[in-house]
Design a protein around this motif. Structure first.
Motif, PDB file in Angstrom:
ATOM      1  N   ALA A   2      -2.118  15.244  -4.790  1.00  0.00           N
ATOM      2  CA  ALA A   2      -1.845  16.609  -4.689  1.00  0.00           C
ATOM      3  C   ALA A   2      -0.143  16.858  -4.455  1.00  0.00           C
ATOM      4  N   PHE A   3       0.256  15.578  -4.140  1.00  0.00           N
ATOM      5  CA  PHE A   3       1.812  15.549  -3.613  1.00  0.00           C
ATOM      6  C   PHE A   3       2.746  14.543  -4.577  1.00  0.00           C
ATOM      7  N   ARG A   4       1.842  14.313  -5.636  1.00  0.00           N
ATOM      8  CA  ARG A   4       2.879  13.430  -6.634  1.00  0.00           C
ATOM      9  C   ARG A   4       3.809  14.078  -7.548  1.00  0.00           C
ATOM     10  N   ARG A   5       4.820  13.429  -7.663  1.00  0.00           N
ATOM     11  CA  ARG A   5       6.011  13.761  -8.470  1.00  0.00           C
ATOM     12  C   ARG A   5       6.710  15.134  -7.938  1.00  0.00           C
ATOM     13  N   GLN A   6       6.755  14.943  -6.589  1.00  0.00           N
ATOM     14  CA  GLN A   6       7.676  15.866  -5.799  1.00  0.00           C
ATOM     15  C   GLN A   6       8.820  14.939  -4.863  1.00  0.00           C
ATOM     16  N   THR A  24       2.801  -3.370 -15.102  1.00  0.00           N
ATOM     17  CA  THR A  24       2.203  -2.138 -15.924  1.00  0.00           C
ATOM     18  C   THR A  24       2.129  -0.796 -15.362  1.00  0.00           C
ATOM     19  N   ASN A  25       2.617  -0.834 -14.060  1.00  0.00           N
ATOM     20  CA  ASN A  25       2.723   0.535 -13.417  1.00  0.00           C
ATOM     21  C   ASN A  25       3.857   1.259 -13.492  1.00  0.00           C
ATOM     22  N   VAL A  26       3.968   1.918 -14.617  1.00  0.00           N
ATOM     23  CA  VAL A  26       5.235   2.600 -14.732  1.00  0.00           C
ATOM     24  C   VAL A  26       5.826   3.530 -13.625  1.00  0.00           C
ATOM     25  N   PRO A  27       4.881   4.398 -12.898  1.00  0.00           N
ATOM     26  CA  PRO A  27       5.535   5.258 -12.238  1.00  0.00           C
ATOM     27  C   PRO A  27       6.295   4.370 -10.746  1.00  0.00           C
ATOM     28  N   TYR A  65       0.844  -1.447   0.060  1.00  0.00           N
ATOM     29  CA  TYR A  65       0.052   0.046   0.052  1.00  0.00           C
ATOM     30  C   TYR A  65       0.857   1.178   0.007  1.00  0.00           C
ATOM     31  N   LEU A  66       1.852   1.390  -0.693  1.00  0.00           N
ATOM     32  CA  LEU A  66       2.631   2.565  -0.991  1.00  0.00           C
ATOM     33  C   LEU A  66       1.842   3.514  -1.574  1.00  0.00           C
ATOM     34  N   TYR A  67       1.415   4.569  -1.352  1.00  0.00           N
ATOM     35  CA  TYR A  67       0.471   5.670  -1.696  1.00  0.00           C
ATOM     36  C   TYR A  67       0.623   7.044  -1.753  1.00  0.00           C
ATOM     37  N   THR A  68       1.000   7.794  -2.755  1.00  0.00           N
ATOM     38  CA  THR A  68       1.167   9.352  -2.603  1.00  0.00           C
ATOM     39  C   THR A  68      -0.366  10.022  -2.831  1.00  0.00           C
ATOM     40  N   TRP A  69      -0.683  10.708  -2.057  1.00  0.00           N
ATOM     41  CA  TRP A  69      -2.118  11.713  -2.154  1.00  0.00           C
ATOM     42  C   TRP A  69      -1.717  12.312  -3.399  1.00  0.00           C
ATOM     43  N   VAL A 105       6.908   1.208 -10.979  1.00  0.00           N
ATOM     44  CA  VAL A 105       8.256   0.411 -11.356  1.00  0.00           C
ATOM     45  C   VAL A 105       9.166   1.217 -11.314  1.00  0.00           C
ATOM     46  N   ALA A 106       9.281   2.391 -11.834  1.00  0.00           N
ATOM     47  CA  ALA A 106      10.304   3.515 -12.115  1.00  0.00           C
ATOM     48  C   ALA A 106      10.773   3.893 -10.425  1.00  0.00           C
ATOM     49  N   ALA A 107       9.908   4.070  -9.597  1.00  0.00           N
ATOM     50  CA  ALA A 107      10.284   4.661  -8.263  1.00  0.00           C
ATOM     51  C   ALA A 107      10.917   3.626  -7.555  1.00  0.00           C
ATOM     52  N   PHE A 108      10.799   2.165  -7.807  1.00  0.00           N
ATOM     53  CA  PHE A 108      11.680   1.128  -7.170  1.00  0.00           C
ATOM     54  C   PHE A 108      12.910   0.982  -7.745  1.00  0.00           C
ATOM     55  N   ALA A 145       8.695  -6.195  -2.033  1.00  0.00           N
ATOM     56  CA  ALA A 145       7.611  -5.778  -2.330  1.00  0.00           C
ATOM     57  C   ALA A 145       7.107  -5.902  -3.646  1.00  0.00           C
ATOM     58  N   HIS A 146       5.735  -5.996  -3.997  1.00  0.00           N
ATOM     59  CA  HIS A 146       5.376  -6.504  -5.457  1.00  0.00           C
ATOM     60  C   HIS A 146       4.774  -5.301  -6.146  1.00  0.00           C
ATOM     61  N   VAL A 147       5.235  -5.125  -7.409  1.00  0.00           N
ATOM     62  CA  VAL A 147       4.695  -3.960  -8.414  1.00  0.00           C
ATOM     63  C   VAL A 147       4.064  -4.550  -9.500  1.00  0.00           C
ATOM     64  N   ARG A 148       2.663  -4.070  -9.923  1.00  0.00           N
ATOM     65  CA  ARG A 148       2.320  -4.466 -11.205  1.00  0.00           C
ATOM     66  C   ARG A 148       3.273  -3.961 -12.226  1.00  0.00           C
TER      67      ARG A 148
HETATM   68  C1  LIG Z   1       3.391   5.150  -7.608  1.00  0.00           C
HETATM   69  C2  LIG Z   1       3.371   6.469  -6.728  1.00  0.00           C
HETATM   70  C3  LIG Z   1       3.520   5.924  -5.180  1.00  0.00           C
HETATM   71  C4  LIG Z   1       4.589   7.590  -6.858  1.00  0.00           C
HETATM   72  O1  LIG Z   1       4.627   8.433  -5.793  1.00  0.00           O
HETATM   73  P1  LIG Z   1       5.357   9.842  -6.329  1.00  0.00           P
HETATM   74  O2  LIG Z   1       5.191  10.397  -4.730  1.00  0.00           O
HETATM   75  O3  LIG Z   1       4.643  10.687  -7.218  1.00  0.00           O
HETATM   76  O4  LIG Z   1       6.796   9.408  -6.527  1.00  0.00           O
HETATM   77  P2  LIG Z   1       8.013  10.119  -6.527  1.00  0.00           P
HETATM   78  O5  LIG Z   1       7.771  11.689  -6.730  1.00  0.00           O
HETATM   79  O6  LIG Z   1       8.751  10.003  -5.043  1.00  0.00           O
HETATM   80  O7  LIG Z   1       8.867   9.647  -7.656  1.00  0.00           O
HETATM   81  C5  LIG Z   1       9.988   8.728  -7.514  1.00  0.00           C
HETATM   82  C6  LIG Z   1      10.185   8.399  -8.815  1.00  0.00           C
HETATM   83  O8  LIG Z   1       9.134   7.683  -9.466  1.00  0.00           O
HETATM   84  C7  LIG Z   1       8.995   7.637 -10.871  1.00  0.00           C
HETATM   85  N1  LIG Z   1       7.698   8.348 -11.107  1.00  0.00           N
HETATM   86  C8  LIG Z   1       6.777   8.961 -10.322  1.00  0.00           C
HETATM   87  N2  LIG Z   1       5.909   9.278 -10.932  1.00  0.00           N
HETATM   88  C9  LIG Z   1       5.910   8.917 -11.926  1.00  0.00           C
HETATM   89  C10 LIG Z   1       5.304   8.923 -13.417  1.00  0.00           C
HETATM   90  N3  LIG Z   1       3.869   9.624 -13.285  1.00  0.00           N
HETATM   91  N4  LIG Z   1       5.760   8.529 -14.564  1.00  0.00           N
HETATM   92  C11 LIG Z   1       7.021   8.176 -14.549  1.00  0.00           C
HETATM   93  N5  LIG Z   1       7.582   7.927 -13.379  1.00  0.00           N
HETATM   94  C12 LIG Z   1       7.281   8.317 -12.453  1.00  0.00           C
HETATM   95  C13 LIG Z   1      10.337   8.645 -10.926  1.00  0.00           C
HETATM   96  O9  LIG Z   1      11.378   7.761 -11.505  1.00  0.00           O
HETATM   97  C14 LIG Z   1      10.580   9.314  -9.870  1.00  0.00           C
HETATM   98  O10 LIG Z   1      11.781   9.464  -9.567  1.00  0.00           O
HETATM   99  P3  LIG Z   1      12.531  11.104 -10.536  1.00  0.00           P
HETATM  100  O11 LIG Z   1      11.265  12.284 -10.119  1.00  0.00           O
HETATM  101  O12 LIG Z   1      13.774  11.273  -9.844  1.00  0.00           O
HETATM  102  O13 LIG Z   1      12.411  10.920 -11.810  1.00  0.00           O
HETATM  103  C15 LIG Z   1       2.110   7.315  -7.010  1.00  0.00           C
HETATM  104  O14 LIG Z   1       2.101   7.747  -8.352  1.00  0.00           O
HETATM  105  C16 LIG Z   1       0.963   6.670  -6.368  1.00  0.00           C
HETATM  106  O15 LIG Z   1       0.624   6.648  -5.168  1.00  0.00           O
HETATM  107  N6  LIG Z   1       0.210   5.781  -7.396  1.00  0.00           N
HETATM  108  C17 LIG Z   1      -1.211   5.102  -7.044  1.00  0.00           C
HETATM  109  C18 LIG Z   1      -1.062   3.925  -6.018  1.00  0.00           C
HETATM  110  C19 LIG Z   1       0.212   3.080  -6.756  1.00  0.00           C
HETATM  111  O16 LIG Z   1       0.430   2.753  -7.849  1.00  0.00           O
HETATM  112  N7  LIG Z   1       0.775   2.583  -5.480  1.00  0.00           N
HETATM  113  C20 LIG Z   1       2.227   1.773  -6.178  1.00  0.00           C
HETATM  114  C21 LIG Z   1       1.799   0.249  -5.634  1.00  0.00           C
HETATM  115  S1  LIG Z   1       3.268  -0.662  -5.575  1.00  0.00           S
END
Ligand SMILES: CC(C)(COP(=O)(O)OP(=O)(O)OC[C@H]1O[C@@H](n2cnc3c(N)ncnc32)[C@H](O)[C@@H]1OP(=O)(O)O)[C@@H](O)C(=O)NCCC(=O)NCCS
Length: 215
Positions: free
Chosen positions: A138-142, A171-174, A132-136, A176-179, A166-169
């Motif tokens: 309004a605070f994403r991409r920060q 297809t979940n590009v953000p 359950y990693l989740y960024t609300w 996968v990239a974050a980890f 952890a496990h990540v879909r």
């Molecule tokens: C996935 C999620 C947790 C990322 O949260 P976030 O706070 O926006 O992520 P960060 O700002 O810390 O970004 C970390 C890295 O993730 C990647 N990333 C984040 N959002 C991205 C996007 N929209 N597209 C591509 N890469 C992305 C980037 O590599 C980024 O690093 P960079 O900014 O140095 O390039 C958020 O989008 C989310 O809560 N999504 C819905 C729930 C979910 O999918 N949870 C994950 C289940 S495992």
């Protein structure tokens, strides 16, 4: 939502995710990357001013914290935070000012139930599973998720935890990239039917994990 997904597919990691989308549509199977990292002190983690990392391992600490935030957390963490702590898990939050920016939960080994897909995971006694990693929104991409994960990895290293999984879909590009950018290992995978039945789990036994379908 579809537009957002198409945007991701054009970005880095998008081609790989597109293959998994195609598999999902054509063969009706879904792949999840299994990622892991060793718990280690986060010596150089510095949070921007006004950002605050908090971790909860006891119900007592949780009950003394702001109830509005805990209610908000509960909406994105699968079960009540109190139940998570009763099971020996922990809750990790990142606040920006007075607002909840990001959250994640940690379950302790040796067994853990994964909700989606429905699986049981067997792991070591000192392993933990991040859920359950989740960024609300309004605070994403920060950098909230990135910093929260790093802070939690550091914090867990002081709580007798050796490894975080952890496990990540796929297809979940953000996600996968974050980890990946945070240096997590990612050479194992589970593949399930869209109904959640486990088909294969390549590379997982090699890292000491066993998955089975949960009823
Ligand atoms: C996935 C999620 C947790 C990322 O949260 P976030 O706070 O926006 O992520 P960060 O700002 O810390 O970004 C970390 C890295 O993730 C990647 N990333 C984040 N959002 C991205 C996007 N929209 N597209 C591509 N890469 C992305 C980037 O590599 C980024 O690093 P960079 O900014 O140095 O390039 C958020 O989008 C989310 O809560 N999504 C819905 C729930 C979910 O999918 N949870 C994950 C289940 S495992």
């Amino acid at each position: 939502m579809l537009k957002e997904k198409l945007e991701f597919l054009r970005g880095p990691g998008g081609f790989r995710a597109a293959i998994y989308f195609a598999l999902k549509l054509l063969v009706r199977v879904e792949a999840f990357r299994i990622v892991w990292i060793l718990a280690q002190p986060s010596a150089f983690l510095k949070l921007p001013s006004g950002w605050r990392y908090l971790s909860f391992y006891t119900e007592e600490k949780l009950s003394n914290f702001r109830s509005d935030i805990i209610e908000q957390v509960a909406g994105q963490c699968g079960s009540k935070p109190e139940q998570l702590l009763k099971r020996g898990g922990s809750l990790h939050l990142l606040l920006i000012g007075d607002s909840l920016a990001a959250q994640l939960t940690i379950e302790r080994g040796p067994v853990c139930r994964i909700d989606s897909p429905p699986l049981h995971l067997g792991m070591g006694e000192t392993d933990t599973f991040l859920k359950y990693l989740y960024t609300w929104p309004a605070f994403r991409r920060q950098g909230a998720a990135k910093r929260l994960i790093a802070a939690a990895v550091g914090d867990l290293s002081t709580h007798n935890v050796q490894r975080i999984i952890a496990h990540v879909r796929a297809t979940n590009v953000p996600s996968v990239a974050a980890f990946e950018h945070a240096g997590w290992n990612n050479r194992a995978m589970v593949v399930c039917t869209l109904g959640g039945r486990l088909l294969i789990a390549p590379g997982t036994a090699r890292i000491g994990l066993s998955f089975r379908s949960a009823p």
